[in-house]
Design an enzyme around this catalytic site. Structure first.
Site, mmCIF file in Angstrom:
data_model
loop_
_atom_site.group_PDB
_atom_site.id
_atom_site.type_symbol
_atom_site.label_atom_id
_atom_site.label_comp_id
_atom_site.label_asym_id
_atom_site.label_seq_id
_atom_site.Cartn_x
_atom_site.Cartn_y
_atom_site.Cartn_z
ATOM 1 N N TYR A 249 0.831 -1.205 0.000
ATOM 2 C CA TYR A 249 0.000 0.000 0.000
ATOM 3 C C TYR A 249 0.867 1.257 0.000
ATOM 4 O O TYR A 249 0.687 2.168 -0.806
ATOM 5 C CB TYR A 249 -0.914 -0.025 1.222
ATOM 6 N N LYS B 20 1.557 4.396 -2.837
ATOM 7 C CA LYS B 20 1.400 5.830 -2.549
ATOM 8 C C LYS B 20 2.675 6.596 -2.901
ATOM 9 O O LYS B 20 2.611 7.741 -3.380
ATOM 10 C CB LYS B 20 1.033 6.034 -1.078
#
Length: 281
Positions: free
Chosen positions: A148, A152
């Site tokens: 994750y 980003k």
């Protein structure tokens, strides 16, 4: 100013609705992959229902917008590559490309503190002390703690490419957001209290105390988060910038000096002001 918010009904999107919607200088459009019932707290807003992984479905929502606040994503650090790839990689490209095609000038990206999450992994729990000698800023190395977080970090880089090489959007703001909580639990005790309500913790447990201590460091109150977004939307100077999204907590290890200086960020809240579960903002 016309502003499109993607992922509008998550924790961060609803903080924008609660604290910025209704101001005379903004006209918001909300994009979400599902709508809300008319009797829901957020059911009275018109919603462009579409998934960011489907470019043609989202593209019309960008016409006539001056700014985009991009919050839609797979948000969990325990996700595997299959979970994050479509929403966080393909979706990020789709939203930037739609913004470029529509001529949107300003882009606010909901990044995450987990882009530098390995600092916490290696230094906790000592890191949670208010006197711990560390303040991480935008110049410190990226150290993702998950797939994750890595996506980003990719989103920050892709935004830089669009702002500096493509030229549209002309301004890109990456917000490394810390802990934003639902409106029902908007205090440093919120996460721990939710787990008490769910039967996962007791208030006299060591885990409860540790979670509260951590949240006192990481809390980004909903009004402070909305204020930081407002600072970005009102700015016309930054071409590309990374800013930490956290309240003015005594225990924080993320610096907000850059946001104060470049954006005029003036957070109102400090997690240390709470010594027991209290009223929400």
């Amino acid at each position: 100013m016309n502003v499109l918010v993607t992922g509008a009904y998550g924790r961060c999107g609803t903080a924008i609705i609660d604290h910025l919607d209704g101001r005379s200088d903004y006209e918001f459009t909300y994009l979400n992959r599902s709508d809300r019932a008319s009797d829901h707290r957020y059911g009275q807003f018109d919603t462009h229902v579409a998934d960011i992984t489907e470019y043609e479905a989202i593209r019309p929502a960008f016409d006539g917008q001056d700014a985009v606040v991009h919050l839609a994503a797979y948000p969990y650090i325990d996700g595997d590559w299959a979970d994050v790839f479509e929403p966080n990689v393909v979706g990020m490209y789709n939203v930037l490309e739609a913004a470029r095609d529509a001529g949107v000038e300003s882009f606010v990206f909901g990044s995450t503190n987990h882009v530098q999450g390995m600092y916490e992994e290696t230094l906790a729990p000592e890191l949670y002390r208010p006197d711990f000698p560390l303040k991480i800023d935008q110049n410190d190395p990226v150290r993702p703690d998950s797939f994750y977080a890595a996506t980003k970090s990719f989103g920050e880089d892709l935004g830089r490419y669009y702002s500096e090489s493509v030229g549209t959007p002309a301004r890109f703001y990456a917000l490394r957001i810390c802990t934003v909580l639902p409106y029902t639990h908007d205090t440093p005790y919120g996460q721990a209290e939710q787990r008490v309500a769910d039967g996962d913790l007791t208030r006299d447990s060591q885990e409860y105390r540790r979670l509260v201590t951590r949240t006192k460091a990481m809390w980004h109150s909903r009004r402070d988060f909305a204020h930081l977004v407002d600072c970005c939307l009102q700015d016309d100077d930054v071409s590309y910038g990374i800013f930490n999204g956290v309240s003015d907590n005594d225990r924080r290890w993320f610096s907000i000096r850059h946001a104060r200086r470049r954006l005029g960020y003036q957070p109102m809240d400090n997690g240390e002001a709470y010594d027991h579960p209290g009223n929400n903002h």
